[in-house]
Structure formats: C-alpha cells, structure tokens
Write an enzyme that holds these catalytic residues in place. Structure first.
Site, PDB file in Angstrom:
ATOM      1  N   HIS A   1      38.754  29.184  15.803  1.00 32.20           N
ATOM      2  CA  HIS A   1      37.574  29.684  15.079  1.00 32.20           C
ATOM      3  C   HIS A   1      37.801  31.087  14.515  1.00 32.20           C
ATOM      4  O   HIS A   1      37.098  31.525  13.620  1.00 32.20           O
ATOM      5  CB  HIS A   1      36.300  29.601  15.941  1.00 32.20           C
ATOM      6  CG  HIS A   1      36.182  30.689  16.976  1.00 32.20           C
ATOM      7  ND1 HIS A   1      36.877  30.675  18.151  1.00 32.20           N
ATOM      8  CD2 HIS A   1      35.455  31.825  17.004  1.00 32.20           C
ATOM      9  CE1 HIS A   1      36.581  31.750  18.854  1.00 32.20           C
ATOM     10  NE2 HIS A   1      35.713  32.472  18.182  1.00 32.20           N
TER      11      HIS A   1
ATOM     12  N   LYS B   1      36.621  33.544  10.697  1.00 30.96           N
ATOM     13  CA  LYS B   1      35.830  34.784  10.718  1.00 30.96           C
ATOM     14  C   LYS B   1      35.923  35.449   9.348  1.00 30.96           C
ATOM     15  O   LYS B   1      37.010  35.578   8.790  1.00 30.96           O
ATOM     16  CB  LYS B   1      36.349  35.729  11.806  1.00 30.96           C
ATOM     17  CG  LYS B   1      35.906  35.280  13.195  1.00 30.96           C
ATOM     18  CD  LYS B   1      36.228  36.343  14.211  1.00 30.96           C
ATOM     19  CE  LYS B   1      35.873  35.884  15.613  1.00 30.96           C
ATOM     20  NZ  LYS B   1      34.443  35.868  15.901  1.00 30.96           N
TER      21      LYS B   1
ATOM     22  N   HIS C   1      44.244  33.268  19.000  1.00 28.11           N
ATOM     23  CA  HIS C   1      43.496  34.181  18.122  1.00 28.11           C
ATOM     24  C   HIS C   1      44.306  35.429  17.735  1.00 28.11           C
ATOM     25  O   HIS C   1      44.362  35.807  16.570  1.00 28.11           O
ATOM     26  CB  HIS C   1      42.195  34.644  18.778  1.00 28.11           C
ATOM     27  CG  HIS C   1      41.294  33.540  19.251  1.00 28.11           C
ATOM     28  ND1 HIS C   1      41.252  32.315  18.655  1.00 28.11           N
ATOM     29  CD2 HIS C   1      40.387  33.490  20.262  1.00 28.11           C
ATOM     30  CE1 HIS C   1      40.358  31.543  19.273  1.00 28.11           C
ATOM     31  NE2 HIS C   1      39.823  32.243  20.259  1.00 28.11           N
TER      32      HIS C   1
ATOM     33  N   ASP D   1      44.255  32.001  26.692  1.00 20.89           N
ATOM     34  CA  ASP D   1      42.912  31.757  26.153  1.00 20.89           C
ATOM     35  C   ASP D   1      42.747  32.349  24.747  1.00 20.89           C
ATOM     36  O   ASP D   1      42.213  31.697  23.855  1.00 20.89           O
ATOM     37  CB  ASP D   1      41.874  32.368  27.118  1.00 20.89           C
ATOM     38  CG  ASP D   1      40.443  32.093  26.693  1.00 20.89           C
ATOM     39  OD1 ASP D   1      40.168  30.982  26.213  1.00 20.89           O
ATOM     40  OD2 ASP D   1      39.586  32.998  26.844  1.00 20.89           O
TER      41      ASP D   1
ATOM     42  N   GLU E   1      36.394  42.624  25.006  1.00 24.69           N
ATOM     43  CA  GLU E   1      35.109  41.942  25.153  1.00 24.69           C
ATOM     44  C   GLU E   1      34.234  42.585  26.230  1.00 24.69           C
ATOM     45  O   GLU E   1      34.751  43.123  27.216  1.00 24.69           O
ATOM     46  CB  GLU E   1      35.341  40.477  25.515  1.00 24.69           C
ATOM     47  CG  GLU E   1      36.110  39.718  24.455  1.00 24.69           C
ATOM     48  CD  GLU E   1      36.084  38.224  24.718  1.00 24.69           C
ATOM     49  OE1 GLU E   1      35.148  37.562  24.241  1.00 24.69           O
ATOM     50  OE2 GLU E   1      36.981  37.728  25.415  1.00 24.69           O
TER      51      GLU E   1
ATOM     52  N   LYS F   1      38.484  40.962  29.235  1.00 25.46           N
ATOM     53  CA  LYS F   1      37.058  40.754  29.482  1.00 25.46           C
ATOM     54  C   LYS F   1      36.516  41.886  30.340  1.00 25.46           C
ATOM     55  O   LYS F   1      37.260  42.527  31.075  1.00 25.46           O
ATOM     56  CB  LYS F   1      36.868  39.419  30.202  1.00 25.46           C
ATOM     57  CG  LYS F   1      37.388  38.246  29.379  1.00 25.46           C
ATOM     58  CD  LYS F   1      36.475  37.047  29.495  1.00 25.46           C
ATOM     59  CE  LYS F   1      36.940  35.882  28.654  1.00 25.46           C
ATOM     60  NZ  LYS F   1      36.381  35.856  27.318  1.00 25.46           N
TER      61      LYS F   1
END
Ligand code: BG6
Length: 480
Positions: A189, A193, A251, A246, A227, A341
């Site tokens: 995804h 963007k 990405h 991940d 994040e 994270k």
C-alpha cells in the site's frame, strides 16, 4: 500510468470475506470508491466464507463494518445501492463443490448482465491457504476467461510475500503456474501513497534535480518510518514476523527504489516495475562482519506482555539498517532505513542530503551548508527543499531557508482507505504500476535474508528501548 476506463463489468470475489483485511481496508475502500463514483456500473462483490449467511446477513455485516469504520451511523437508505452489490457464497476452501457453486454464481451474473465480466480474486486469507484456493480456482475453471479475448481474471495478493526468499519463491511459482505475471497484483500500500507517487513526478517531470541526483552530489539518504502505534492486538502475527519483515523488506525498500531508480524508458507499468527491480538488484548484500556496524535492532519494553507474543521473544520492533549500492550512480552513498513502533510522534519521510559545496561561499567556521530534499508523509504530506541564503543586512551571514510544498494536512488523508481504493481501482483498470513485480520481490528478499539470518544467530544483540520516546534513535546512531 494513464489508466483506461474503469467502467468494466466486474465481479470481485473475496476469499475470507469476513477476514481482518476485508474489514479494515477493503470494504471501507470499496465504499470510498463508490462514493466518489469510481466503481464500475456493473459491479458485484461475492463474499466467499464458511459462515452460514444469506446475502442479507452479509450486507448487514458490511453495513456494520462501514459504520464502525466511519464511527457514525449510516442510514439504510444511503447505503442501500452500495449494499445491493454484495452477495454471499457459503463455502469451504478445501471443498470442490463450493468452487463449482461459485462458478454457477459467476455464470448467473454474466447471464443477468449479458456480458462476460471481468473477475477479480482477492485473498484475505493466511498464505498457507493460497495453494489450496488457487489450485481449486484453476481446477473449477473459475479463472478461465469466457473467450480468449473476453473478460480477464486478476488475482490480488497481500503481503507478506513469504517469510524469506525460499517461501516467496514457492508462492511465486504457484502463482506463476496458474496466472501470467500481468494477472498478478501484489499489494504494497505504500506505493499508492500520494507522496510516494509524487517522488516520480518530482524527479521525472522536472529537470531541476535529475542531474545532481546521484553520488557526485548526494551524500546520503535516510528513510524513516517512525510510528506512534505499537503492536496492539497483532501479537500472534507480528511476533513471527518482526519490524524488518513487516515494513523493511517491502515498504522501506520500495521507498528506496523510488528515490534511486533510473529514468524509465516509458511510464508504462512494466517499464517502471523493471527500473525498481533493477535498482534493487544493485543493493549490496551485507556480510556477517558488516552486520554490527550496519544494522541495529531493538524491542520496546512491554512488548513481551502483549497477547500472542512469546514471553522470551526476541522479535525486533525497531530496526536501523545501512545499505549501499554497487552501481556507478550510487556507489559510496549510505542509504539508511529506520523504522519502529512506539517511537513517540509519527515521522515518515525520506531525507536526501547533498554534499557540502567546495569551495563554499560561506563564512569561515560557520555552519555547514548541506542542502536537503525531504519527501515527508507524516505528520504532513509535504516536500521541503532546504537551502542557505544570505541574511539581509550589512554583515555577511547566512541563514537556513526552505522551499516548501504541502500536498495537504495529514487529517485530510484517510489512512489505508485512499491507498486501497486507488489500488483496487487500478487492478480493475489493469494498471500494474503501483504493484510489486516478481523481480522486485526476489531482489528485496535477496537483501533481507542475510540480515534476518544474522540477527537470528545473535550476531547483533537485541536492545530494549523505552516506549513513547525517541531514545532508541540515539542508541542506534552508530549506524549511519
Ligand atoms: C503495514 C504494517 O504494512 O504498514 C504495519 O503491517 C504498519 O505494522 C503499517 O503499521 C504502516 O503503514 P502506514 O500506512 O500507517 O504508514
């Protein structure tokens, strides 16, 4: 990159129709496209799952999901035309007759519409079911077009694309047996963007920066996906995956590809995918000796208490990796990728730092004059170009200024939904530009595998860090 009409009769078959990805991303994205008038006029979603549901129950579920997502009530009347696009097909992934029933549903819809519609298969299921589902789809004739030149079949596959090179190859071989590459739509995804799509426009629609873009003038590239959120309820999935698989393997490497790829020969999907794969193929594989200097991994305190996480887990929730490339344009330029994270305020950006000019029109012993181009996605979608200028006044002093282009406030962006809407529509239109090609998958794992293997052997210790702070960035500062 110019998409053809999207007004093509289409059946969207969702396997695992009540799954997490459908709930969080696909259903809100379909509704978003519908509200923007982008869905084909003849469009059906056929949900396939083992629940004993009627069409009405499935529609009720979709209604609930959309309200939960919008955090407000949506009236039946407003939703009715959209909900009437949903049908339910009860079935088991391993049961042949379920696929035959699905085929009858498809044939029935085609007969009702009087066309041979396009079929889009979306798998919202764990990768271990791929083989079973894809083979049954092929056996039952569901993936055959009605006529050789009528009605295409596309399949959408979600990340993770395997757990390493070997498993990724297995998935790709399986897909390759049943589909041609132009039928396979692998979702990342991040490629959808707005700001990342903008990188290609910024670089290839302007002549300002393309000449200095490379090791003659660029000193370093730093990609950050920091994040605020933690692992939350995704413990069972995340603990077997970790931050690097991940988001790093996909990405961040895609961001790196966009910022470093060569000018494509055309702006067709295949040409762009090829250039992304080519640049990824020049990434140097890190040796065990490089690992300590070039990689860092951390885990936030409290991670092991999350449901589904092993009490002794050494899964990383933060990583920093320095990459280099062996090609004439980029050799010698450190490319740092960093993500984690629970790191406080979100910051997602690519910083391209230019070398100090020599000789330099700057005051002796003054600040160093390094220009930066920043492509930022969060907290705002913006492009910044930092430069130095003379301060107004009698003395010769310099000051830092910036050219600033803001796409929009982050609040105007609906996370995931816009990206998924764009990707699903591109899949309907047959535009693969924003999807990952098989060559890219191979190259991303080629770079990722040795790092994961070294971490697993404990070559680089796992450091712990305090959540909701940026302290760990400081601890990892030696990776640069
Ligand atoms: C997903 C990861 O692919 O990307 C998540 O699985 C991560 O762990 C997310 O949070 C980040 O995406 P975005 O669009 O919120 O930056």
């Amino acid at each position: 990159m110019v998409a053809p009409s999207n007004n093509i009769p289409t059946i969207f078959a969702a396997f695992g129709a009540t799954g997490d990805l459908m709930r969080r991303k696909v259903l809100p994205a379909l509704y978003y496209s519908y509200k923007h008038g982008e869905l084909p006029k003849m469009f059906k979603v056929v949900g396939f799952s083992r629940r004993e549901w009627s069409d009405e129950e499935f529609q009720g579920y979709v209604h609930e999901v959309l309200e939960e997502h919008a955090k407000t009530k949506i009236s039946e009347a407003e939703l009715l035309p959209f909900l009437s696009m949903f049908e339910f097909q009860r079935g088991e992934f391993g049961d042949k007759s379920s696929y035959d029933d699905l085929k009858k549903t498809f044939d029935g819809l085609d007969a009702e519409w009087g066309v041979c519609s396009n079929k889009l298969f979306y798998l919202s299921v764990a990768p271990e079911f791929y083989e079973l589902i894809l083979s049954e789809l092929a056996r039952s004739g569901l993936t055959d077009p009605c006529e050789p030149d009528q009605g295409w079949t596309h399949v959408i596959v979600e990340k993770p694309f395997g757990m390493d090179s070997t498993t990724a190859k297995q998935i790709d071989e399986l897909l390759g047996k049943l589909f041609k590459e132009e039928q396979i739509y692998r979702i990342d995804h991040y490629l959808a963007k707005e700001m990342l799509q903008n990188i290609l426009t910024f670089r290839f629609s302007n002549n300002l920066f393309e000449l200095p873009w490379g090791n003659k003038l660029i000193e370093g590239i730093h990609i950050k996906v920091l994040e605020t959120i933690g692992v939350e309820k995704r413990g069972p999935f995340y603990d077997g995956v970790g931050a690097f698989r991940d988001v790093g393997q996909n990405h961040l490497l895609q961001m790196l590809a966009l910022v470093t790829m060569e000018h494509p020969e055309s702006f067709e999907a295949a040409a762009i995918q090829k250039k992304r794969a080519d640049i990824l193929s020049s990434l140097d594989v890190l040796s065990d000796e490089d690992m300590k200097k070039a990689t860092f991994r951390g885990q936030y305190d409290g991670y092991r208490d999350i449901e589904g996480v092993l009490p002794s887990s050494d899964t990383e929730t933060y990583f920093k990796v320095r990459a280099t490339m062996s090609n004439p344009k980029w050799s010698g330029v450190p490319m740092v990728m960093e993500s984690g994270k629970r790191l406080g305020e979100p910051l997602k950006e690519i910083v391209v730092t230019f070398k100090h000019p020599m000789p330099c029109l700057c005051p002796p012993n003054g600040a160093h004059h390094k220009n930066e181009v920043i492509f930022r996605m969060e907290p705002r979608e913006e492009i910044l170009i930092e430069f130095w200028t003379k301060k107004a006044g009698f003395s010769f002093a310099t000051e830092r200024r910036e050219f600033h282009y803001m796409l929009r406030e982050q609040s105007a962006h609906v996370p995931y939904v816009e990206e998924y809407a764009k990707l699903l529509l591109d899949c309907i239109r047959g535009d693969q530009t924003l999807f990952i090609g098989t060559g890219e998958i191979r190259e991303m794992w080629r770079f990722t595998d040795p790092i994961l293997a070294a971490w697993q052997k404990g070559v680089v210790p796992l450091e712990s860090y305090r959540p909701n702070s940026r302290e760990v960035l400081d601890t990892a500062r030696h990776v640069k």
